[in-house]
Design a protein around this motif. Structure first.
Motif, PDB file in Angstrom:
ATOM      1  N   LEU A  54      20.870  -6.998 -17.776  1.00 14.28           N
ATOM      2  CA  LEU A  54      20.513  -8.004 -18.775  1.00 14.28           C
ATOM      3  C   LEU A  54      20.307  -7.410 -20.169  1.00 14.28           C
ATOM      4  O   LEU A  54      20.439  -8.119 -21.167  1.00 14.28           O
ATOM      5  CB  LEU A  54      19.249  -8.749 -18.346  1.00 14.28           C
ATOM      6  N   THR A  55      19.999  -6.120 -20.249  1.00 12.54           N
ATOM      7  CA  THR A  55      19.830  -5.510 -21.574  1.00 12.54           C
ATOM      8  C   THR A  55      21.131  -5.483 -22.361  1.00 12.54           C
ATOM      9  O   THR A  55      21.117  -5.273 -23.584  1.00 12.54           O
ATOM     10  CB  THR A  55      19.291  -4.065 -21.470  1.00 12.54           C
ATOM     11  N   GLN A  56      22.246  -5.702 -21.678  1.00 15.27           N
ATOM     12  CA  GLN A  56      23.549  -5.700 -22.359  1.00 15.27           C
ATOM     13  C   GLN A  56      23.868  -7.048 -22.994  1.00 15.27           C
ATOM     14  O   GLN A  56      24.839  -7.177 -23.737  1.00 15.27           O
ATOM     15  CB  GLN A  56      24.662  -5.324 -21.367  1.00 15.27           C
ATOM     16  N   VAL A  57      23.042  -8.060 -22.694  1.00 19.74           N
ATOM     17  CA  VAL A  57      23.242  -9.401 -23.255  1.00 19.74           C
ATOM     18  C   VAL A  57      22.600  -9.455 -24.635  1.00 19.74           C
ATOM     19  O   VAL A  57      21.575  -8.818 -24.893  1.00 19.74           O
ATOM     20  CB  VAL A  57      22.630 -10.473 -22.327  1.00 19.74           C
ATOM     21  N   ASP A  58      23.193 -10.226 -25.559  1.00 21.04           N
ATOM     22  CA  ASP A  58      22.680 -10.354 -26.921  1.00 21.04           C
ATOM     23  C   ASP A  58      21.215 -10.780 -26.921  1.00 21.04           C
ATOM     24  O   ASP A  58      20.816 -11.698 -26.198  1.00 21.04           O
ATOM     25  CB  ASP A  58      23.513 -11.380 -27.685  1.00 21.04           C
ATOM     26  N   PHE A  59      20.404 -10.101 -27.755  1.00 18.66           N
ATOM     27  CA  PHE A  59      18.957 -10.355 -27.797  1.00 18.66           C
ATOM     28  C   PHE A  59      18.644 -11.815 -28.130  1.00 18.66           C
ATOM     29  O   PHE A  59      17.742 -12.421 -27.559  1.00 18.66           O
ATOM     30  CB  PHE A  59      18.287  -9.446 -28.837  1.00 18.66           C
ATOM     31  N   GLY A  60      19.395 -12.412 -29.063  1.00 22.60           N
ATOM     32  CA  GLY A  60      19.144 -13.799 -29.460  1.00 22.60           C
ATOM     33  C   GLY A  60      19.313 -14.760 -28.303  1.00 22.60           C
ATOM     34  O   GLY A  60      18.542 -15.721 -28.149  1.00 22.60           O
ATOM     35  N   ILE A 111       0.835  -1.203   0.000  1.00 20.34           N
ATOM     36  CA  ILE A 111       0.000   0.000   0.000  1.00 20.34           C
ATOM     37  C   ILE A 111       0.872   1.256   0.000  1.00 20.34           C
ATOM     38  O   ILE A 111       0.567   2.247  -0.657  1.00 20.34           O
ATOM     39  CB  ILE A 111      -0.962  -0.005   1.215  1.00 20.34           C
ATOM     40  N   GLU A 112       2.000   1.215   0.723  1.00 18.86           N
ATOM     41  CA  GLU A 112       2.868   2.385   0.830  1.00 18.86           C
ATOM     42  C   GLU A 112       3.886   2.415  -0.317  1.00 18.86           C
ATOM     43  O   GLU A 112       4.509   1.404  -0.642  1.00 18.86           O
ATOM     44  CB  GLU A 112       3.606   2.363   2.179  1.00 18.86           C
ATOM     45  N   LEU A 113       4.073   3.592  -0.911  1.00 22.25           N
ATOM     46  CA  LEU A 113       4.972   3.766  -2.052  1.00 22.25           C
ATOM     47  C   LEU A 113       6.418   3.366  -1.751  1.00 22.25           C
ATOM     48  O   LEU A 113       7.049   2.694  -2.582  1.00 22.25           O
ATOM     49  CB  LEU A 113       4.916   5.216  -2.540  1.00 22.25           C
ATOM     50  N   PRO A 114       7.012   3.760  -0.608  1.00 27.38           N
ATOM     51  CA  PRO A 114       8.413   3.372  -0.341  1.00 27.38           C
ATOM     52  C   PRO A 114       8.619   1.854  -0.361  1.00 27.38           C
ATOM     53  O   PRO A 114       9.673   1.384  -0.815  1.00 27.38           O
ATOM     54  CB  PRO A 114       8.676   3.943   1.060  1.00 27.38           C
ATOM     55  N   LYS A 115       7.633   1.096   0.087  1.00 26.44           N
ATOM     56  CA  LYS A 115       7.775  -0.357   0.093  1.00 26.44           C
ATOM     57  C   LYS A 115       7.688  -0.923  -1.327  1.00 26.44           C
ATOM     58  O   LYS A 115       8.334  -1.926  -1.638  1.00 26.44           O
ATOM     59  CB  LYS A 115       6.707  -0.988   0.986  1.00 26.44           C
ATOM     60  N   ARG A 116       6.903  -0.272  -2.174  1.00 32.41           N
ATOM     61  CA  ARG A 116       6.847  -0.699  -3.565  1.00 32.41           C
ATOM     62  C   ARG A 116       8.175  -0.408  -4.260  1.00 32.41           C
ATOM     63  O   ARG A 116       8.685  -1.220  -5.045  1.00 32.41           O
ATOM     64  CB  ARG A 116       5.698   0.006  -4.303  1.00 32.41           C
ATOM     65  N   LEU A 117       8.749   0.765  -3.974  1.00 32.45           N
ATOM     66  CA  LEU A 117      10.045   1.127  -4.549  1.00 32.45           C
ATOM     67  C   LEU A 117      11.153   0.202  -4.064  1.00 32.45           C
ATOM     68  O   LEU A 117      12.061  -0.155  -4.825  1.00 32.45           O
ATOM     69  CB  LEU A 117      10.394   2.574  -4.185  1.00 32.45           C
ATOM     70  N   MET A 118      11.078  -0.208  -2.799  1.00 31.21           N
ATOM     71  CA  MET A 118      12.100  -1.064  -2.214  1.00 31.21           C
ATOM     72  C   MET A 118      12.233  -2.380  -2.977  1.00 31.21           C
ATOM     73  O   MET A 118      13.325  -2.923  -3.125  1.00 31.21           O
ATOM     74  CB  MET A 118      11.747  -1.347  -0.745  1.00 31.21           C
ATOM     75  N   LEU A 119      11.114  -2.896  -3.498  1.00 32.77           N
ATOM     76  CA  LEU A 119      11.140  -4.142  -4.242  1.00 32.77           C
ATOM     77  C   LEU A 119      11.370  -3.918  -5.734  1.00 32.77           C
ATOM     78  O   LEU A 119      11.988  -4.751  -6.411  1.00 32.77           O
ATOM     79  CB  LEU A 119       9.824  -4.904  -4.036  1.00 32.77           C
ATOM     80  N   ALA A 120      10.886  -2.796  -6.247  1.00 30.72           N
ATOM     81  CA  ALA A 120      10.962  -2.555  -7.691  1.00 30.72           C
ATOM     82  C   ALA A 120      12.371  -2.170  -8.150  1.00 30.72           C
ATOM     83  O   ALA A 120      12.835  -2.642  -9.201  1.00 30.72           O
ATOM     84  CB  ALA A 120       9.971  -1.464  -8.088  1.00 30.72           C
ATOM     85  N   LEU A 121      13.051  -1.332  -7.401  1.00 27.00           N
ATOM     86  CA  LEU A 121      14.348  -0.825  -7.845  1.00 27.00           C
ATOM     87  C   LEU A 121      15.384  -1.923  -8.093  1.00 27.00           C
ATOM     88  O   LEU A 121      16.079  -1.889  -9.120  1.00 27.00           O
ATOM     89  CB  LEU A 121      14.876   0.213  -6.842  1.00 27.00           C
ATOM     90  N   PRO A 122      15.548  -2.902  -7.193  1.00 26.40           N
ATOM     91  CA  PRO A 122      16.516  -3.973  -7.480  1.00 26.40           C
ATOM     92  C   PRO A 122      16.184  -4.750  -8.759  1.00 26.40           C
ATOM     93  O   PRO A 122      17.097  -5.176  -9.480  1.00 26.40           O
ATOM     94  CB  PRO A 122      16.420  -4.886  -6.248  1.00 26.40           C
ATOM     95  N   LEU A 123      14.896  -4.928  -9.032  1.00 22.56           N
ATOM     96  CA  LEU A 123      14.491  -5.618 -10.255  1.00 22.56           C
ATOM     97  C   LEU A 123      14.954  -4.861 -11.494  1.00 22.56           C
ATOM     98  O   LEU A 123      15.423  -5.454 -12.467  1.00 22.56           O
ATOM     99  CB  LEU A 123      12.968  -5.784 -10.287  1.00 22.56           C
ATOM    100  N   PHE A 124      14.841  -3.550 -11.447  1.00 19.57           N
ATOM    101  CA  PHE A 124      15.246  -2.744 -12.604  1.00 19.57           C
ATOM    102  C   PHE A 124      16.757  -2.687 -12.761  1.00 19.57           C
ATOM    103  O   PHE A 124      17.261  -2.567 -13.881  1.00 19.57           O
ATOM    104  CB  PHE A 124      14.653  -1.341 -12.487  1.00 19.57           C
ATOM    105  N   VAL A 125      17.488  -2.778 -11.661  1.00 17.22           N
ATOM    106  CA  VAL A 125      18.956  -2.827 -11.757  1.00 17.22           C
ATOM    107  C   VAL A 125      19.388  -4.097 -12.476  1.00 17.22           C
ATOM    108  O   VAL A 125      20.225  -4.065 -13.395  1.00 17.22           O
ATOM    109  CB  VAL A 125      19.589  -2.764 -10.349  1.00 17.22           C
ATOM    110  N   VAL A 126      18.803  -5.235 -12.090  1.00 18.29           N
ATOM    111  CA  VAL A 126      19.119  -6.507 -12.752  1.00 18.29           C
ATOM    112  C   VAL A 126      18.692  -6.451 -14.218  1.00 18.29           C
ATOM    113  O   VAL A 126      19.410  -6.908 -15.112  1.00 18.29           O
ATOM    114  CB  VAL A 126      18.431  -7.682 -12.032  1.00 18.29           C
ATOM    115  N   GLY A 127      17.511  -5.881 -14.469  1.00 16.75           N
ATOM    116  CA  GLY A 127      17.027  -5.759 -15.840  1.00 16.75           C
ATOM    117  C   GLY A 127      17.952  -4.928 -16.700  1.00 16.75           C
ATOM    118  O   GLY A 127      18.207  -5.258 -17.873  1.00 16.75           O
TER     119      GLY A 127
END
Length: 486
Positions: free
Chosen positions: A376-382, A357-373
């Motif tokens: 991974l964008t640097q890996v070949d698409f194929g 419900i609280e925004l900081p808790k949503r950010l706490m989980l979302a940010l690490p996911l985007f760092v990993v993502g």
């Protein structure tokens, strides 16, 4: 044209006939309140109308999968169209319906928790790992593909568009579902439908291109791949979205939290998958027709299905119409990528028991996911696409077995889930054992026999272990369900 219309007719008939049968086997309860009302939080649990939820669900599941997959699958010839039709009706739509409706019945829980409830904790932990990996791969695939198309349209650097899409994904992942997704996606869903219809009508009316040129009935049962790639089991991995896709199991719970009544489930979950099947058929037919057959398609694709999208859209609809069609193709992955990251956030929230419900808790989980993502964008698409395909179908296998276990537990006709679960289990195991890049590199005959034997063992274990356990299930939701059935 006749073969294409027949395939579309079979899909539509599958919704009305087989979809009604699946719904009857599941046993809806129109008097039961859905999680949208019992757990309303203004963020993820928000009641929405049936039409709106359908269009959002369609966009959530229809990334580049029902476009790129069928284009790649078209290299095998019209056999790809048969897999889209029968896979969609008897596997994909069933998979999507149960992943959505079991979530509705279990307070909007995500797939790992459903797997844990009906298959045990080991399945839950395995599904947690696979679901997060799959969703990250989906997010990355659905950043790279639209960024590449936008770069091709504008001539600007692809890195710029990767950054813009990343920022949008982060915003869409953490804001309440009715603020962006609920408002814009129904419109995008309608755009997707009109774009798909426009392309197939333009192909049918074209004087330069013939629908499925030179193909005969026997070709629907023949492998025509110009690169001598084996049809079994690769075709069933290549065409995932549009036939059966585990990614959908991660998306259906998003809309299970918004469905207003269980009676809407068939239209939203089964129906959206049928809609995606039609989109997949359209792109498969375009790929086979626009370039004059599999040899021309192979040359025109040049290893990248995005080239087919670009050439066919401009060739069939002209510069302006092609531009709009390509924009529609760009919208598809973007509107699935953000919900992939959103689903990953919610799965982590359930695992760590963190309220969102609280925004900081949503950010706490979302940010690490985007760092990993971002990494991974640097890996070949194929490479990413190959791993996505295997992870995707493995997730579908786990979801189908979860649904089968649910039906077994409640003494219902489980074969509607068990048969596709067995087929897809054999596909994944055979593919992994045979693949030299992702698996063991064993001969096809050995891989297939091992796949069949392993599938039989898994099916026997699940049926013996699960059948009839509804009588001793102490979960409150199951008690209510059993009471309603009695």
């Amino acid at each position: 044209m006749t073969w294409f219309l027949l395939c579309v007719g079979l899909l539509i008939g599958g919704y009305f006939i087989y979809g009604a049968f699946v719904e009857k086997v599941f046993g809806i309860n129109t008097q039961r309140q859905t999680p949208a009302f019992t757990q309303t939080d203004g963020v993820d649990f928000v009641p929405m109308s049936k039409g709106k939820v359908y269009l959002i669900q369609l966009l959530n599941i229809a990334g580049v999968g029902p476009i790129f997959g069928p284009i790649l699958g078209a290299l095998y010839g019209p056999a790809a169209m048969l897999w889209i039709v029968f896979g969609c009706i008897f596997a994909g739509a069933v998979h999507d319906y149960f992943s959505g409706m079991l979530s509705v019945r279990n307070n909007g829980q995500s797939v790992p928790n459903l797997a844990g409830k009906y298959l045990g904790n080991n399945a839950k932990h395995f599904m947690n790992l696979f679901a997060i990996i799959l969703l990250l791969l989906v997010g990355v695939v659905f950043i790279s593909a639209p960024a590449g198309l936008l770069s091709k349209l504008t001539g600007l650097d692809v890195t710029l568009f990767v950054g813009i899409i990343f920022v949008y994904y982060l915003i869409a992942t953490i804001v309440p579902i009715d603020k962006i997704i609920g408002r814009l996606y129904p419109f995008f869903g309608a755009l997707l439908v009109f774009m798909s219809l426009g392309l197939i009508i333009a192909l049918a009316l074209s004087t330069e291109h013939t629908m499925l040129p030179g193909f005969e009935m026997g070709d629907f049962f023949t492998n025509l791949n110009p690169n001598d790639m084996p049809l079994w089991p690769a075709l069933f991995i290549t065409i995932a979205c549009g036939a059966v896709s585990g990614f959908h199991a991660t998306q259906s719970p998003l809309m299970a939290r918004c469905v207003e009544n269980e009676s809407n489930g068939r239209f939203v979950f089964f129906g959206a998958m049928i809609g995606e099947g039609v989109i997949a058929l359209i792109w498969c037919a375009i790929a086979l027709s626009f370039f004059g057959g599999v040899e021309g398609l192979n040359a025109g694709m040049a290893g990248n299905p995005a080239n087919v999208v670009y050439e066919a859209s401009n060739g069939l609809l002209g510069t302006f119409g092609g531009f709009l069609a390509i924009l529609g193709v760009i919208v598809l992955p973007i509107t699935s990528g953000d919900t992939a990251f959103r689903s990953a956030r919610l799965i982590l929230a359930e695992f760590f028991n963190i309220k969102q419900i609280e925004l900081p808790k949503r950010l706490m989980l979302a940010l690490p996911l985007f760092v990993v993502g971002a990494v991974l964008t640097q890996v070949d698409f194929g490479i990413i696409w190959r791993y996505f395909g295997v992870a995707n179908q493995t997730t579908a296998v786990l979801m189908l077995w979860t649904a089968s276990a649910y039906l077994l537990r409640h003494n219902k006709f489980h074969w509607i889930c068990t048969v596709p679960a067995m087929f897809m289990t054999c596909v994944v195991i055979s593919f992994m054992l045979n693949s030299s890049t992702l698996g063991a590199g064993l001969p096809m005959t050995v891989s297939t026999i091992a796949g069949l034997v392993t599938t039989a063992i898994i099916a026997t274990m699940i049926i013996i272990k699960t059948k009839g356990k509804g009588d001793i299930d102490t979960d409150e939701e199951d008690k209510v369900e059993l009471a309603n059935e009695l």
